[in-house]
Scaffold this motif. Structure first.
Motif, PDB file in Angstrom:
ATOM      1  N   ALA A 166       0.820  -1.216   0.000  1.00  0.00           N
ATOM      2  CA  ALA A 166       0.000   0.000   0.000  1.00  0.00           C
ATOM      3  C   ALA A 166       0.852   1.264   0.000  1.00  0.00           C
ATOM      4  CB  ALA A 166      -0.934  -0.003   1.207  1.00  0.00           C
ATOM      5  N   ARG A 167       2.178   1.104   0.007  1.00  0.00           N
ATOM      6  CA  ARG A 167       3.133   2.212  -0.047  1.00  0.00           C
ATOM      7  C   ARG A 167       2.890   3.243   1.068  1.00  0.00           C
ATOM      8  NH1 ARG A 167       6.055   2.187  -4.639  1.00  0.00           N
ATOM      9  NH2 ARG A 167       6.536   4.409  -4.465  1.00  0.00           N
ATOM     10  N   PRO A 168       2.938   2.807   2.311  1.00  0.00           N
ATOM     11  CA  PRO A 168       2.730   3.751   3.417  1.00  0.00           C
ATOM     12  C   PRO A 168       3.882   4.731   3.525  1.00  0.00           C
ATOM     13  CG  PRO A 168       3.528   1.659   4.254  1.00  0.00           C
ATOM     14  CD  PRO A 168       3.265   1.451   2.789  1.00  0.00           C
ATOM     15  N   ARG A 169       3.587   5.968   3.903  1.00  0.00           N
ATOM     16  CA  ARG A 169       4.635   6.967   4.104  1.00  0.00           C
ATOM     17  C   ARG A 169       5.071   7.042   5.562  1.00  0.00           C
ATOM     18  NH1 ARG A 169       6.272  10.443   0.698  1.00  0.00           N
ATOM     19  NH2 ARG A 169       6.541  12.108   2.251  1.00  0.00           N
ATOM     20  N   LEU A 170       4.218   6.576   6.465  1.00  0.00           N
ATOM     21  CA  LEU A 170       4.554   6.617   7.888  1.00  0.00           C
ATOM     22  C   LEU A 170       4.106   5.313   8.545  1.00  0.00           C
ATOM     23  CD1 LEU A 170       5.721   8.296  10.208  1.00  0.00           C
ATOM     24  CD2 LEU A 170       3.449   9.297  10.535  1.00  0.00           C
ATOM     25  N   VAL A 171       5.055   4.684   9.225  1.00  0.00           N
ATOM     26  CA  VAL A 171       4.807   3.385   9.870  1.00  0.00           C
ATOM     27  C   VAL A 171       5.361   3.441  11.292  1.00  0.00           C
ATOM     28  CG1 VAL A 171       5.260   0.894   9.785  1.00  0.00           C
ATOM     29  CG2 VAL A 171       5.011   2.192   7.649  1.00  0.00           C
ATOM     30  N   ALA A 172       4.629   2.879  12.233  1.00  0.00           N
ATOM     31  CA  ALA A 172       5.125   2.724  13.607  1.00  0.00           C
ATOM     32  C   ALA A 172       5.435   1.251  13.830  1.00  0.00           C
ATOM     33  CB  ALA A 172       4.088   3.196  14.617  1.00  0.00           C
ATOM     34  N   VAL A 211      12.841  -4.844   9.657  1.00  0.00           N
ATOM     35  CA  VAL A 211      13.628  -3.659   9.301  1.00  0.00           C
ATOM     36  C   VAL A 211      14.150  -3.781   7.877  1.00  0.00           C
ATOM     37  CG1 VAL A 211      15.755  -2.409   9.805  1.00  0.00           C
ATOM     38  CG2 VAL A 211      14.230  -3.065  11.670  1.00  0.00           C
ATOM     39  N   ASP A 212      14.637  -4.956   7.504  1.00  0.00           N
ATOM     40  CA  ASP A 212      15.149  -5.160   6.139  1.00  0.00           C
ATOM     41  C   ASP A 212      14.044  -4.945   5.108  1.00  0.00           C
ATOM     42  OD1 ASP A 212      17.655  -5.771   7.137  1.00  0.00           O
ATOM     43  OD2 ASP A 212      17.369  -7.949   7.027  1.00  0.00           O
ATOM     44  N   GLY A 234      11.990   1.095   0.396  1.00  0.00           N
ATOM     45  CA  GLY A 234      12.314   2.504   0.214  1.00  0.00           C
ATOM     46  C   GLY A 234      11.921   3.386   1.383  1.00  0.00           C
ATOM     47  N   ILE A 235      11.758   2.791   2.557  1.00  0.00           N
ATOM     48  CA  ILE A 235      11.352   3.524   3.745  1.00  0.00           C
ATOM     49  C   ILE A 235      12.555   3.670   4.678  1.00  0.00           C
ATOM     50  CG2 ILE A 235       9.848   3.479   5.776  1.00  0.00           C
ATOM     51  CD1 ILE A 235       7.882   1.796   4.122  1.00  0.00           C
ATOM     52  N   LYS A 279      10.700  12.292   4.388  1.00  0.00           N
ATOM     53  CA  LYS A 279      10.763  11.071   3.584  1.00  0.00           C
ATOM     54  C   LYS A 279       9.863   9.983   4.180  1.00  0.00           C
ATOM     55  CE  LYS A 279      15.581  11.673   2.094  1.00  0.00           C
ATOM     56  NZ  LYS A 279      16.941  11.044   2.086  1.00  0.00           N
ATOM     57  N   PRO A 280       9.463   8.982   3.387  1.00  0.00           N
ATOM     58  CA  PRO A 280       8.742   7.842   3.961  1.00  0.00           C
ATOM     59  C   PRO A 280       9.545   7.243   5.114  1.00  0.00           C
ATOM     60  CG  PRO A 280       8.649   7.751   1.570  1.00  0.00           C
ATOM     61  CD  PRO A 280       9.602   8.861   1.920  1.00  0.00           C
TER      62      PRO A 280
END
Length: 252
Positions: free
Chosen positions: A101-107, A170-171, A177-178, A199-200
């Motif tokens: 879904a190409r998220p720009r922000l992830v926790a 993490v990988d 691209g995040i 940036k994402p």
């Protein structure tokens, strides 16, 4: 009217245990706010309600199983339940599906054990506009009753991911691209000196007791500056500062 001995109530009560939640793919959501958001998300498999709750929340109880007060108290996980408990379908998805879904922000919560913190991070991430929340490593079950309550319905708004291997998580984020930033009270980079927040970004948050594993290879370890006499910020406060800093930068 269902009672504590009704088989469907007995089966639902078992969902207080993680083993039964994992085996059934179901969990309990309690109270009008959680039920409202669960209904919007199409996650409700069955709704238990008392007669008083049906009268108070007619917009939520078009379809329900009527229970007596004793049955509702057995299903609830709070001292003063509000008359509504829903059996919901678990909503977690694989990490690759969330990244598609190409998220720009992830926790990303790594090894966090406190369910209140888990729910609060979910709520904060949702408010900051994060698309996904990942529970990595040996983290608490996000479908724990306290975690669900603490999320205040946000559990039903974001993509929830459970990933056992934090390093592989993490990988995968980096390969998508995040940038991966670790919130670390002893980090070598000041949050407000970062020029890449637009940036994402995936933010890593560790447990309050042990922090993040040192071997977890983030792009940067970032500290939130402390201007007063406090020794540190708790997990929920640090997550709010970091996620909102990214959210602001992404909108400038």
């Amino acid at each position: 009217m269902f009672t504590v001995r009704t088989p469907r109530v007995v089966a639902a009560r078992r969902l207080h245990r993680r083993r039964d939640r994992d085996e059934s793919g179901r969990f309990l959501a309690e109270g009008p706010q959680a039920v409202r958001e669960a209904l919007k998300a199409g996650a409700v498999a069955e709704l238990f309600a008392t007669a008083e709750a049906v009268a108070r929340y007619p917009e939520l109880t078009a379809e329900h199983s009527l229970v007596d007060d004793a049955a509702l108290e057995a299903l609830a996980d709070t001292v003063q339940p509000q008359g509504l408990v829903a059996v919901c379908r678990q909503r977690d998805i694989p990490l690759d599906a969330a990244l598609a879904a190409r998220p720009r922000l992830v926790a990303v919560c790594v090894d966090i054990r406190d369910p209140g913190n888990a729910g609060t991070v979910l709520r904060t991430a949702d408010a900051a506009g994060a698309r996904a929340v990942v529970f990595a490593g040996d983290s608490v079950d996000p479908y724990n009753g306290k975690a669900v309550r603490s999320s205040a319905g946000s559990l039903f708004h974001v993509d929830v991911v459970r990933a056992r291997d934090a390093g592989a998580t993490v990988d995968a984020l980096r390969n998508a691209g995040i940038q991966v930033l670790a919130a670390d009270g002893y980090g070598d980079t000041d949050l407000f000196d970062l020029d890449t927040l637009g940036k994402p970004t995936a933010w890593l948050f560790g447990s309050e007791a042990h922090g993040l594993p040192r071997e977890l290879a983030a792009d940067r370890r970032v500290r939130v500056p402390l201007y007063g006499g406090a020794e540190s910020l708790n997990l929920a406060a640090a997550a709010a500062v970091c996620l909102y800093s990214s959210a602001k930068a992404m909108r400038e």
